[in-house]
Write an enzyme that holds these catalytic residues in place. Structure first.
Site, mmCIF file in Angstrom:
data_model
loop_
_atom_site.group_PDB
_atom_site.id
_atom_site.type_symbol
_atom_site.label_atom_id
_atom_site.label_comp_id
_atom_site.label_asym_id
_atom_site.label_seq_id
_atom_site.Cartn_x
_atom_site.Cartn_y
_atom_site.Cartn_z
ATOM 1 N N GLU A 1 0.814 -1.220 0.000
ATOM 2 C CA GLU A 1 0.000 0.000 0.000
ATOM 3 C C GLU A 1 0.848 1.272 0.000
ATOM 4 O OE1 GLU A 1 -3.596 2.114 2.575
ATOM 5 O OE2 GLU A 1 -2.322 0.608 3.538
ATOM 6 N N GLU B 1 -12.430 2.654 4.919
ATOM 7 C CA GLU B 1 -11.368 3.001 5.856
ATOM 8 C C GLU B 1 -11.330 4.518 6.010
ATOM 9 O OE1 GLU B 1 -6.888 1.354 6.611
ATOM 10 O OE2 GLU B 1 -7.153 2.725 4.942
#
Length: 269
Positions: free
Chosen positions: A155, A253
């Site tokens: 990520e 998120e």
């Protein structure tokens, strides 16, 4: 308005949502809000928690009747100054020890997506050494998690100038290095908020890389709130990703602007 409304499934990141509740109560809160899937950052303080802690965590998932769709590997102090330990030469054994716990949790829960945060550049440590450490750890993790059908996710993140993976191209290039080193089960995690904040062309990313993305997470930008609190056309972006071949979960998120339960109004609308 998007010509196609995305029909991708959502999973609630219980490390940012429902934080008004103790961690073990959050899966049930997500279920009560209408979701059947959750994801977490590493939910323990240590890389190797006590067996009783792992038992309590997996029991909370099972008792809530939700699926654990994603889990971070141990990332040091998060939130905090570490942002991962994948590239830290002095913590290789910690990564190895953590993998044993992660595999055990995966065997109990069926989880197959595992976010391995790269870690910050370290003062006094050569960047090339860190990159080689990250590659070694990633290949090791990928091979360990392959036994449970797992994928290691890489990520790019924002908010830390010393974090070397900032764009989708950065994350994809590192995933390609892992593939070349014998780890095909490594993929890009595209957090659309982080990519936008870092200046990536998010629309181009989802259009061009949809089929190679291993997981998508969303929050609006600026602010990292729920969709509709910022300027990102998130539903359009998800529709583009789906049209391009992405069929996985979308991780919610974000930091809710009010209560977690109220932050899902955009979905009902």
């Amino acid at each position: 308005m998007s010509p196609t409304v995305p029909t991708l499934p959502y999973t609630v990141n219980c490390s940012l949502l429902f934080t008004e509740l103790p961690l073990l109560q959050r899966p049930a809160a997500a279920r009560a809000a209408g979701f059947d899937a959750v994801e977490f950052w590493w939910p323990f303080e240590r890389a190797v928690p006590a067996d009783s802690e792992v038992d309590a965590f997996t029991a909370a998932i099972a008792e809530a009747g939700v699926r654990l769709t994603g889990l971070n590997l141990f990332a040091g102090r998060l939130p905090g100054p570490d942002r991962g330990v994948l590239s830290h030469p002095a913590r290789v054994q910690e990564v190895r020890d953590n993998l044993e716990v992660v595999v055990a949790i995966a065997e109990r829960t069926g989880t197959t997506a595992f976010n391995a945060l790269y870690g910050l550049r370290l003062e006094g440590v050569d960047a090339a050494e860190q990159d080689e450490t990250a590659l070694l750890n990633t290949v090791t993790a990928a091979k360990a998690l392959a036994q449970v059908g797992g994928t290691v996710l890489i990520e790019p993140i924002s908010g830390a100038e010393d974090y070397p993976l900032r764009t989708a191209a950065d994350g994809a290039a590192f995933a390609a290095r892992a593939h070349a080193a014998g780890a095909p089960n490594v993929a890009l995690l595209a957090d659309l908020y982080h990519l936008a904040v870092n200046g990536d062309d998010v629309a181009a990313v989802v259009a061009e890389r949809a089929a190679e993305i291993g997981h998508i997470q969303i929050a609006d930008a600026p602010g990292r709130g729920e969709p509709g609190t910022g300027d990102l056309p998130l539903l359009d972006l998800l529709a583009t990703a789906q049209a391009g071949g992405y069929s996985g979960y979308v991780g919610l998120e974000y930091r809710p602007s009010g209560s977690s339960a109220d932050s899902f109004a955009w979905l009902r609308a």
